[in-house]
Design a protein around this motif. Structure first.
Motif, PDB file in Angstrom:
ATOM      1  N   GLN A 139       0.817  -1.215   0.000  1.00  0.00           N
ATOM      2  CA  GLN A 139       0.000   0.000   0.000  1.00  0.00           C
ATOM      3  C   GLN A 139       0.850   1.264   0.000  1.00  0.00           C
ATOM      4  OE1 GLN A 139      -2.556  -0.286   3.399  1.00  0.00           O
ATOM      5  NE2 GLN A 139      -3.796  -1.970   2.556  1.00  0.00           N
ATOM      6  N   TYR A 140       2.057   1.177   0.607  1.00  0.00           N
ATOM      7  CA  TYR A 140       2.922   2.365   0.713  1.00  0.00           C
ATOM      8  C   TYR A 140       4.121   2.284  -0.223  1.00  0.00           C
ATOM      9  CZ  TYR A 140       0.172   3.011   4.938  1.00  0.00           C
ATOM     10  OH  TYR A 140      -0.867   3.171   5.818  1.00  0.00           O
ATOM     11  N   GLY A 141       4.128   1.310  -1.103  1.00  0.00           N
ATOM     12  CA  GLY A 141       5.231   1.209  -2.051  1.00  0.00           C
ATOM     13  C   GLY A 141       6.549   0.878  -1.383  1.00  0.00           C
ATOM     14  N   ALA A 142       6.496   0.167  -0.266  1.00  0.00           N
ATOM     15  CA  ALA A 142       7.723  -0.159   0.477  1.00  0.00           C
ATOM     16  C   ALA A 142       8.000  -1.654   0.422  1.00  0.00           C
ATOM     17  CB  ALA A 142       7.592   0.300   1.928  1.00  0.00           C
ATOM     18  N   ASN A 143       7.853  -2.199  -0.761  1.00  0.00           N
ATOM     19  CA  ASN A 143       8.002  -3.654  -0.917  1.00  0.00           C
ATOM     20  C   ASN A 143       9.358  -4.166  -0.460  1.00  0.00           C
ATOM     21  OD1 ASN A 143       5.543  -3.264  -2.056  1.00  0.00           O
ATOM     22  ND2 ASN A 143       6.069  -4.029  -4.089  1.00  0.00           N
ATOM     23  N   VAL A 144      10.396  -3.421  -0.739  1.00  0.00           N
ATOM     24  CA  VAL A 144      11.746  -3.901  -0.472  1.00  0.00           C
ATOM     25  C   VAL A 144      12.013  -4.060   1.024  1.00  0.00           C
ATOM     26  CG1 VAL A 144      12.845  -1.632  -0.342  1.00  0.00           C
ATOM     27  CG2 VAL A 144      14.143  -3.616  -1.214  1.00  0.00           C
ATOM     28  N   PHE A 145      11.233  -3.347   1.842  1.00  0.00           N
ATOM     29  CA  PHE A 145      11.461  -3.433   3.293  1.00  0.00           C
ATOM     30  C   PHE A 145      10.958  -4.756   3.887  1.00  0.00           C
ATOM     31  CE2 PHE A 145      11.474   1.191   2.613  1.00  0.00           C
ATOM     32  CZ  PHE A 145      12.695   1.483   3.199  1.00  0.00           C
ATOM     33  N   LEU A 146      10.413  -5.609   3.033  1.00  0.00           N
ATOM     34  CA  LEU A 146      10.026  -6.931   3.509  1.00  0.00           C
ATOM     35  C   LEU A 146      11.235  -7.686   4.057  1.00  0.00           C
ATOM     36  CD1 LEU A 146       7.756  -9.086   3.667  1.00  0.00           C
ATOM     37  CD2 LEU A 146       8.526  -9.885   1.432  1.00  0.00           C
ATOM     38  N   ALA A 147      12.393  -7.490   3.446  1.00  0.00           N
ATOM     39  CA  ALA A 147      13.613  -8.148   3.921  1.00  0.00           C
ATOM     40  C   ALA A 147      13.961  -7.694   5.334  1.00  0.00           C
ATOM     41  CB  ALA A 147      14.767  -7.855   2.966  1.00  0.00           C
ATOM     42  N   ASP A 148      13.722  -6.416   5.636  1.00  0.00           N
ATOM     43  CA  ASP A 148      13.988  -5.916   6.985  1.00  0.00           C
ATOM     44  C   ASP A 148      13.120  -6.637   8.015  1.00  0.00           C
ATOM     45  OD1 ASP A 148      14.546  -3.912   4.883  1.00  0.00           O
ATOM     46  OD2 ASP A 148      15.291  -2.710   6.557  1.00  0.00           O
ATOM     47  N   LEU A 149      11.821  -6.721   7.726  1.00  0.00           N
ATOM     48  CA  LEU A 149      10.896  -7.322   8.684  1.00  0.00           C
ATOM     49  C   LEU A 149      11.223  -8.788   8.931  1.00  0.00           C
ATOM     50  CD1 LEU A 149       7.516  -5.784   7.468  1.00  0.00           C
ATOM     51  CD2 LEU A 149       8.663  -5.335   9.626  1.00  0.00           C
ATOM     52  N   VAL A 150      11.398  -9.528   7.848  1.00  0.00           N
ATOM     53  CA  VAL A 150      11.651 -10.966   7.995  1.00  0.00           C
ATOM     54  C   VAL A 150      13.021 -11.213   8.621  1.00  0.00           C
ATOM     55  CG1 VAL A 150      11.933 -13.141   6.763  1.00  0.00           C
ATOM     56  CG2 VAL A 150      10.142 -11.544   6.081  1.00  0.00           C
ATOM     57  N   ARG A 163      19.047  -6.152   0.111  1.00  0.00           N
ATOM     58  CA  ARG A 163      18.424  -5.364   1.193  1.00  0.00           C
ATOM     59  C   ARG A 163      18.621  -6.046   2.544  1.00  0.00           C
ATOM     60  NH1 ARG A 163      17.696  -0.518   3.055  1.00  0.00           N
ATOM     61  NH2 ARG A 163      16.253  -0.602   4.812  1.00  0.00           N
ATOM     62  N   LEU A 164      18.584  -7.370   2.557  1.00  0.00           N
ATOM     63  CA  LEU A 164      18.787  -8.108   3.807  1.00  0.00           C
ATOM     64  C   LEU A 164      20.170  -7.834   4.381  1.00  0.00           C
ATOM     65  CD1 LEU A 164      17.524 -10.322   5.699  1.00  0.00           C
ATOM     66  CD2 LEU A 164      18.785 -11.997   4.325  1.00  0.00           C
ATOM     67  N   ALA A 165      21.181  -7.790   3.542  1.00  0.00           N
ATOM     68  CA  ALA A 165      22.541  -7.527   4.018  1.00  0.00           C
ATOM     69  C   ALA A 165      22.663  -6.125   4.599  1.00  0.00           C
ATOM     70  CB  ALA A 165      23.531  -7.717   2.874  1.00  0.00           C
ATOM     71  N   GLN A 166      21.900  -5.171   4.069  1.00  0.00           N
ATOM     72  CA  GLN A 166      21.947  -3.810   4.601  1.00  0.00           C
ATOM     73  C   GLN A 166      21.148  -3.661   5.905  1.00  0.00           C
ATOM     74  OE1 GLN A 166      20.844  -0.889   1.592  1.00  0.00           O
ATOM     75  NE2 GLN A 166      21.730  -2.140  -0.065  1.00  0.00           N
ATOM     76  N   ALA A 167      20.040  -4.382   5.983  1.00  0.00           N
ATOM     77  CA  ALA A 167      19.130  -4.182   7.113  1.00  0.00           C
ATOM     78  C   ALA A 167      19.540  -4.955   8.353  1.00  0.00           C
ATOM     79  CB  ALA A 167      17.708  -4.593   6.700  1.00  0.00           C
ATOM     80  N   VAL A 168      20.015  -6.166   8.169  1.00  0.00           N
ATOM     81  CA  VAL A 168      20.327  -7.035   9.309  1.00  0.00           C
ATOM     82  C   VAL A 168      21.824  -6.990   9.572  1.00  0.00           C
ATOM     83  CG1 VAL A 168      20.110  -9.339  10.288  1.00  0.00           C
ATOM     84  CG2 VAL A 168      18.386  -8.504   8.671  1.00  0.00           C
ATOM     85  N   SER A 169      22.183  -6.383  10.678  1.00  0.00           N
ATOM     86  CA  SER A 169      23.594  -6.269  11.028  1.00  0.00           C
ATOM     87  C   SER A 169      24.090  -7.557  11.676  1.00  0.00           C
ATOM     88  CB  SER A 169      23.803  -5.095  11.989  1.00  0.00           C
ATOM     89  OG  SER A 169      23.089  -5.319  13.196  1.00  0.00           O
ATOM     90  N   VAL A 170      25.401  -7.643  11.798  1.00  0.00           N
ATOM     91  CA  VAL A 170      26.006  -8.813  12.449  1.00  0.00           C
ATOM     92  C   VAL A 170      25.553  -8.911  13.898  1.00  0.00           C
ATOM     93  CG1 VAL A 170      28.189  -9.886  13.111  1.00  0.00           C
ATOM     94  CG2 VAL A 170      27.991  -8.730  10.904  1.00  0.00           C
TER      95      VAL A 170
END
Length: 371
Positions: free
Chosen positions: A190-201, A298-305
């Motif tokens: 709905q907000y055009g933020a599809n790529v942030f799915l990697a952040d959530l998961v 996106r997962l590599a950017q969002a999820v830190s070590v």
């Protein structure tokens, strides 16, 4: 009058008992005995030489008469009893009088119940901490002598708790990733933020869901197995046999299980992370049209070590708790197979409860530390 009928005849302070004092002939004499007024003197003697037959019913009736008179303060005794009569009276006298059974105790109030339950919980906590302390010392002593670590048993535990658990852990983690991604995809689109799915998961799986769900599954699968195995050995006296051979049961039954689970659970957590991310990636590709390359970038950017390390840091502690609770409940089994089932159930419930409480405490701690 039939000479076999029981008779009670008084001559001064002596009461003569005659006839057959048996269950089939006591109906009449019991009523007369209850209604008859015996001498109220300070001393009374029962003459038993006239008793031809006596069974436990008649002996109990005589003992009841003696107890009632003594309870009213009268001195009363017996004489002339044959060997059989004396033995029967002695046998019945050794049994508790059913009339002296304690009356029903008043039900405890709410405060008493709370107090009793609190004391019981504290006692259980003290016993569990004592068990953990003794198990920790045994493990440390085993490290000083490596052969006491029993590598074969350790590897067997890793295989049973780790390798054999991969299918169920992988399937459930994949489905959890699918559920999280699918529920989130509706709002992100709905907000055009599809790529942030990697952040959530990625973040939810790495920090919370993967270590927690893996620990819960292992508690139900492996912790219960520890409790059932040791409990069965307690019932069959195998633990006593180990002690008789001069071997510490904790060294054989607890140390390999605890070390094996501490090694296996972090590895299972990493596997759960990967399968959860894979589930999210599948939904991202099919529902939001996110390519695998974009999702992983996106997962590599969002999820830190640090997020992965936070999840992995919980796993060994969860493993130690699950193994300790399972083994403790196994050693608490007493007597029967029913006890094995009860303690196995308690091990699962307590392990899951403690794991969830610890996870909540870790969340608060990491938030305060800014991790």
């Amino acid at each position: 009058m039939n000479p076999e009928d029981p008779e009670l005849r008084r001559e001064g302070n002596v009461v003569h008992l005659r006839g057959h004092w048996t269950a089939t002939r006591l109906k009449r004499i019991e009523g007369r005995l209850a209604s008859r007024t015996l001498p109220a003197s300070t001393s009374l003697t029962l003459e038993l030489s006239g008793i031809a037959k006596l069974d436990t019913a008649g002996a109990w009736l005589i003992q009841r008469l003696l107890a009632d008179r003594r309870g009213s303060g009268q001195e009363i005794g017996t004489r002339g009893a044959s060997e059989h009569v004396a033995a029967m009276l002695e046998l019945v006298a050794a049994q508790a009088d059913p009339r002296s059974a304690p009356t029903a105790r008043k039900l405890p109030g709410i405060l008493e119940k709370i107090g009793r339950e609190s004391v019981s919980v504290l006692n259980i906590g003290y016993e569990f901490l004592s068990f953990v302390g003794e198990g920790s010392l045994t493990t440390l002593r085993a490290f000083a002598v490596p052969r006491r670590l029993r590598p074969r048993m350790l590897l067997k535990t890793i295989e049973q708790a780790g390798v054999n658990a991969l299918p169920i852990i992988g399937l459930l983690s994949f489905l959890i990733g699918v559920v999280i991604a699918y529920q989130s995809a509706v709002f992100l689109r709905q907000y055009g933020a599809n790529v942030f799915l990697a952040d959530l998961v990625g973040i939810s799986m790495a920090r919370e869901l993967a270590p927690l769900m893996t620990a819960i599954i292992v508690a139900g699968r492996t912790g219960s197995a520890f409790a059932a195995q040791i409990g069965t050995m307690m019932v069959t006296d195998e633990v006593d046999a180990i002690r008789a051979m001069g071997i510490r049961p904790l060294e054989v039954l607890v140390t390999p299980k605890m070390l094996g689970l501490i090694i296996a659970l972090p590895l299972l957590t990493l596997f759960a992370d990967a399968m959860g991310v894979l589930g999210g990636m599948v939904i991202g590709r099919t529902v939001l049209d996110i390519s695998a390359a974009a999702f992983l970038d996106r997962l590599a950017q969002a999820v830190s070590v640090s997020s992965y390390l936070v999840g992995l840091a919980k796993a060994p502690i969860f493993a130690a708790v699950i193994a300790a609770v399972g083994c403790y409940q196994g050693f608490k089994v007493r007597g029967s197979a029913e006890s094995v089932g009860q303690r196995t159930t308690m091990s699962v419930v307590q392990s899951i409860f403690i794991v969830i409480v610890l996870d909540a405490l870790f969340s608060v701690l990491f938030n305060r530390l800014g991790i």
